[in-house]
Design an enzyme around this catalytic site. Structure first.
Site, PDB file in Angstrom:
ATOM      1  N   GLY A   1     -32.546 -37.341 -10.871  1.00  0.00           N
ATOM      2  CA  GLY A   1     -33.743 -37.912 -10.254  1.00  0.00           C
ATOM      3  C   GLY A   1     -33.420 -39.201  -9.533  1.00  0.00           C
ATOM      4  O   GLY A   1     -32.920 -39.211  -8.407  1.00  0.00           O
ATOM      5  N   GLY A   2     -33.677 -40.324 -10.205  1.00  0.00           N
ATOM      6  CA  GLY A   2     -33.536 -41.644  -9.582  1.00  0.00           C
ATOM      7  C   GLY A   2     -32.217 -41.862  -8.854  1.00  0.00           C
ATOM      8  O   GLY A   2     -32.200 -42.379  -7.725  1.00  0.00           O
TER       9      GLY A   2
ATOM     10  N   HIS B   1     -40.586 -28.285 -13.932  1.00  0.00           N
ATOM     11  CA  HIS B   1     -40.190 -29.672 -14.244  1.00  0.00           C
ATOM     12  C   HIS B   1     -41.220 -30.263 -15.215  1.00  0.00           C
ATOM     13  O   HIS B   1     -42.417 -29.966 -15.116  1.00  0.00           O
ATOM     14  CB  HIS B   1     -40.121 -30.503 -12.959  1.00  0.00           C
ATOM     15  CG  HIS B   1     -39.467 -31.830 -13.169  1.00  0.00           C
ATOM     16  ND1 HIS B   1     -40.144 -32.888 -13.715  1.00  0.00           N
ATOM     17  CD2 HIS B   1     -38.211 -32.258 -12.945  1.00  0.00           C
ATOM     18  CE1 HIS B   1     -39.317 -33.924 -13.812  1.00  0.00           C
ATOM     19  NE2 HIS B   1     -38.134 -33.559 -13.348  1.00  0.00           N
TER      20      HIS B   1
ATOM     21  N   GLY C   1     -36.212 -40.667 -16.284  1.00  0.00           N
ATOM     22  CA  GLY C   1     -36.706 -41.876 -15.637  1.00  0.00           C
ATOM     23  C   GLY C   1     -36.857 -43.057 -16.584  1.00  0.00           C
ATOM     24  O   GLY C   1     -37.465 -44.060 -16.230  1.00  0.00           O
TER      25      GLY C   1
ATOM     26  N   GLU D   1     -33.718 -30.941 -19.669  1.00  0.00           N
ATOM     27  CA  GLU D   1     -34.109 -32.317 -19.398  1.00  0.00           C
ATOM     28  C   GLU D   1     -34.976 -32.825 -20.544  1.00  0.00           C
ATOM     29  O   GLU D   1     -36.191 -32.575 -20.563  1.00  0.00           O
ATOM     30  CB  GLU D   1     -34.901 -32.389 -18.089  1.00  0.00           C
ATOM     31  CG  GLU D   1     -34.138 -31.872 -16.900  1.00  0.00           C
ATOM     32  CD  GLU D   1     -34.661 -32.488 -15.607  1.00  0.00           C
ATOM     33  OE1 GLU D   1     -33.872 -33.159 -14.941  1.00  0.00           O
ATOM     34  OE2 GLU D   1     -35.851 -32.317 -15.285  1.00  0.00           O
TER      35      GLU D   1
ATOM     36  N   ASN E   1     -33.126 -34.274  -7.376  1.00  0.00           N
ATOM     37  CA  ASN E   1     -34.573 -34.044  -7.369  1.00  0.00           C
ATOM     38  C   ASN E   1     -35.206 -35.326  -6.839  1.00  0.00           C
ATOM     39  O   ASN E   1     -35.283 -36.321  -7.556  1.00  0.00           O
ATOM     40  CB  ASN E   1     -35.071 -33.747  -8.790  1.00  0.00           C
ATOM     41  CG  ASN E   1     -36.578 -33.722  -8.886  1.00  0.00           C
ATOM     42  OD1 ASN E   1     -37.265 -33.620  -7.872  1.00  0.00           O
ATOM     43  ND2 ASN E   1     -37.106 -33.810 -10.101  1.00  0.00           N
ATOM     44  N   TRP E   2     -35.625 -35.274  -5.589  1.00  0.00           N
ATOM     45  CA  TRP E   2     -36.139 -36.498  -4.955  1.00  0.00           C
ATOM     46  C   TRP E   2     -37.547 -36.847  -5.420  1.00  0.00           C
ATOM     47  O   TRP E   2     -38.034 -37.937  -5.170  1.00  0.00           O
ATOM     48  CB  TRP E   2     -36.123 -36.339  -3.436  1.00  0.00           C
ATOM     49  CG  TRP E   2     -34.744 -36.334  -2.824  1.00  0.00           C
ATOM     50  CD1 TRP E   2     -33.532 -36.312  -3.466  1.00  0.00           C
ATOM     51  CD2 TRP E   2     -34.442 -36.358  -1.420  1.00  0.00           C
ATOM     52  NE1 TRP E   2     -32.507 -36.319  -2.549  1.00  0.00           N
ATOM     53  CE2 TRP E   2     -33.028 -36.349  -1.289  1.00  0.00           C
ATOM     54  CE3 TRP E   2     -35.223 -36.381  -0.252  1.00  0.00           C
ATOM     55  CZ2 TRP E   2     -32.393 -36.368  -0.046  1.00  0.00           C
ATOM     56  CZ3 TRP E   2     -34.598 -36.390   0.982  1.00  0.00           C
ATOM     57  CH2 TRP E   2     -33.190 -36.391   1.086  1.00  0.00           C
ATOM     58  N   LYS E   3     -38.225 -35.907  -6.053  1.00  0.00           N
ATOM     59  CA  LYS E   3     -39.616 -36.109  -6.503  1.00  0.00           C
ATOM     60  C   LYS E   3     -40.494 -36.530  -5.316  1.00  0.00           C
ATOM     61  O   LYS E   3     -40.234 -36.101  -4.193  1.00  0.00           O
ATOM     62  CB  LYS E   3     -39.673 -37.139  -7.634  1.00  0.00           C
ATOM     63  CG  LYS E   3     -38.671 -36.848  -8.743  1.00  0.00           C
ATOM     64  CD  LYS E   3     -38.961 -37.622  -9.999  1.00  0.00           C
ATOM     65  CE  LYS E   3     -37.827 -37.428 -10.977  1.00  0.00           C
ATOM     66  NZ  LYS E   3     -38.173 -37.830 -12.330  1.00  0.00           N
TER      67      LYS E   3
ATOM     68  N   SER F   1     -31.843 -39.504 -16.679  1.00  0.00           N
ATOM     69  CA  SER F   1     -31.151 -40.789 -16.489  1.00  0.00           C
ATOM     70  C   SER F   1     -29.638 -40.629 -16.347  1.00  0.00           C
ATOM     71  O   SER F   1     -28.870 -41.452 -16.845  1.00  0.00           O
ATOM     72  CB  SER F   1     -31.503 -41.757 -17.625  1.00  0.00           C
ATOM     73  OG  SER F   1     -32.898 -42.009 -17.634  1.00  0.00           O
TER      74      SER F   1
ATOM     75  N   GLU G   1     -42.636 -32.983 -15.322  1.00  0.00           N
ATOM     76  CA  GLU G   1     -43.757 -33.683 -14.668  1.00  0.00           C
ATOM     77  C   GLU G   1     -44.815 -32.680 -14.196  1.00  0.00           C
ATOM     78  O   GLU G   1     -46.009 -32.989 -14.189  1.00  0.00           O
ATOM     79  CB  GLU G   1     -43.226 -34.544 -13.506  1.00  0.00           C
ATOM     80  CG  GLU G   1     -42.467 -35.761 -14.032  1.00  0.00           C
ATOM     81  CD  GLU G   1     -41.368 -36.285 -13.120  1.00  0.00           C
ATOM     82  OE1 GLU G   1     -41.343 -35.940 -11.927  1.00  0.00           O
ATOM     83  OE2 GLU G   1     -40.509 -37.051 -13.616  1.00  0.00           O
TER      84      GLU G   1
HETATM   85  C1  PEP Z   1     -35.559 -35.505 -13.160  1.00  0.00           C
HETATM   86  O1  PEP Z   1     -36.701 -35.843 -12.954  1.00  0.00           O
HETATM   87  O2  PEP Z   1     -35.233 -34.324 -12.947  1.00  0.00           O
HETATM   88  C2  PEP Z   1     -34.618 -36.505 -13.648  1.00  0.00           C
HETATM   89  C3  PEP Z   1     -33.560 -36.106 -14.295  1.00  0.00           C
HETATM   90  O3  PEP Z   1     -34.922 -37.830 -13.408  1.00  0.00           O
HETATM   91  P1  PEP Z   1     -34.020 -39.125 -13.732  1.00  0.00           P
HETATM   92  O4  PEP Z   1     -32.600 -38.778 -13.348  1.00  0.00           O
HETATM   93  O5  PEP Z   1     -34.592 -40.207 -12.881  1.00  0.00           O
HETATM   94  O6  PEP Z   1     -34.154 -39.377 -15.185  1.00  0.00           O
END
Ligand code: PEP
Length: 251
Positions: free
Chosen positions: A235-236, A96, A174, A168, A9-11, A214, A98
């Protein structure tokens, strides 16, 4: 049987040239590998059509990070499910945290989005998860159950079979704080049970439930080793080819 999936997930990250470069790197890494899971990248709307041209879709799936809750019309700035599908994408992240937190997405909106995604051949990666307070007050299992019931249980068993779930915990997204493998397994087993009580064992056993929060190459192996964890939404760590592939190779 259900598939193992690692989805990025590049956001709201990368310009178009940066995104194309990253997609090309992941594509090249996958061409040289034999991953034991399906691999997907979910990228900004602006990148979809171009990235679709530069990847081998037999090895790397492509998805959007959202879609509108209407099919077309006077909704300035929105991007519909048919538009996403017309780029060549076949997945879409929905719900998501967010989106729920910053853009007021409710279960009602999400039901419309899921319906439109399915009607347009997109596989929803449907996100659920509790906030820290709910983890701490012990209501986290119920919170997630309600999100699934309200967002998805209007679907037929056949339709539900097309859903990918992503658990999640919001406190882990994050933040660098990962759920332990046991915490993930407890929730994933509970989610599978919840699905079974509505749709039966076969549908529940066939549903891929991803963990997100994470996830990194250093912790992915332990989390993915749990019987009810079928991969990750990343994500990251999806923003660099090496770390993303490190997670893919954890299977
Ligand atoms: C996400 O936003 O879907 C996610 C899992 O982010 P991160 O891996 O950065 O926690």
């Amino acid at each position: 049987m259900r598939k193992n999936i690692v989805a990025g997930n590049w956001k709201m990250n990368t310009t178009l040239p940066e995104g194309v470069k990253l997609a090309e790197q992941v594509n090249a890494a996958l061409a040289a590998a034999t991953p034991k899971c399906d691999v997907v990248i979910c990228v900004p709307f602006t990148h979809l059509a171009t990235i679709n041209q530069v990847i081998d879709k037999t090895k790397l799936g492509l998805g959007a990070e959202n879609c509108a809750d209407h099919k077309s019309g006077a909704y300035t700035g929105e991007v519909s499910a048919p538009m996403v599908a017309s780029t060549g994408a076949t997945y879409v992240i929905l719900g998501h945290s967010e989106r729920r937190q910053y853009y007021g997405e409710t279960s009602e909106t999400l039901r419309d989005k899921v319906r439109l995604a399915l009607d347009n051949g997109l596989a929803p990666i449907f996100c659920i998860g509790e906030v820290l307070e709910q983890r701490e007050d012990g209501s986290y299992l119920n919170v997630v159950k309600t999100q699934i019931e309200e967002g998805l249980f209007n679907l037929s068993a056949e339709e539900f079979g097309k859903i990918i779930l992503a658990y999640e915990p919001v406190w882990a997204i994050g933040t660098g704080k990962t759920a332990t493998a046991d915490q993930a397994e407890e929730m994933h087993a509970y989610i599978r049970q919840t699905i079974e009580s509505k749709y039966g064992k076969e549908v529940a056993d066939n549903t891929s439930i991803l963990y997100g929060g994470s996830c990194k190459p250093s912790n992915a192996k332990e989390i993915f080793s749990k019987p009810n964890v079928d991969g990750g939404l990343i994500g990251g760590a999806a923003l660099e080819c090496e770390s993303f592939m490190g997670i893919v190779n954890a299977f």
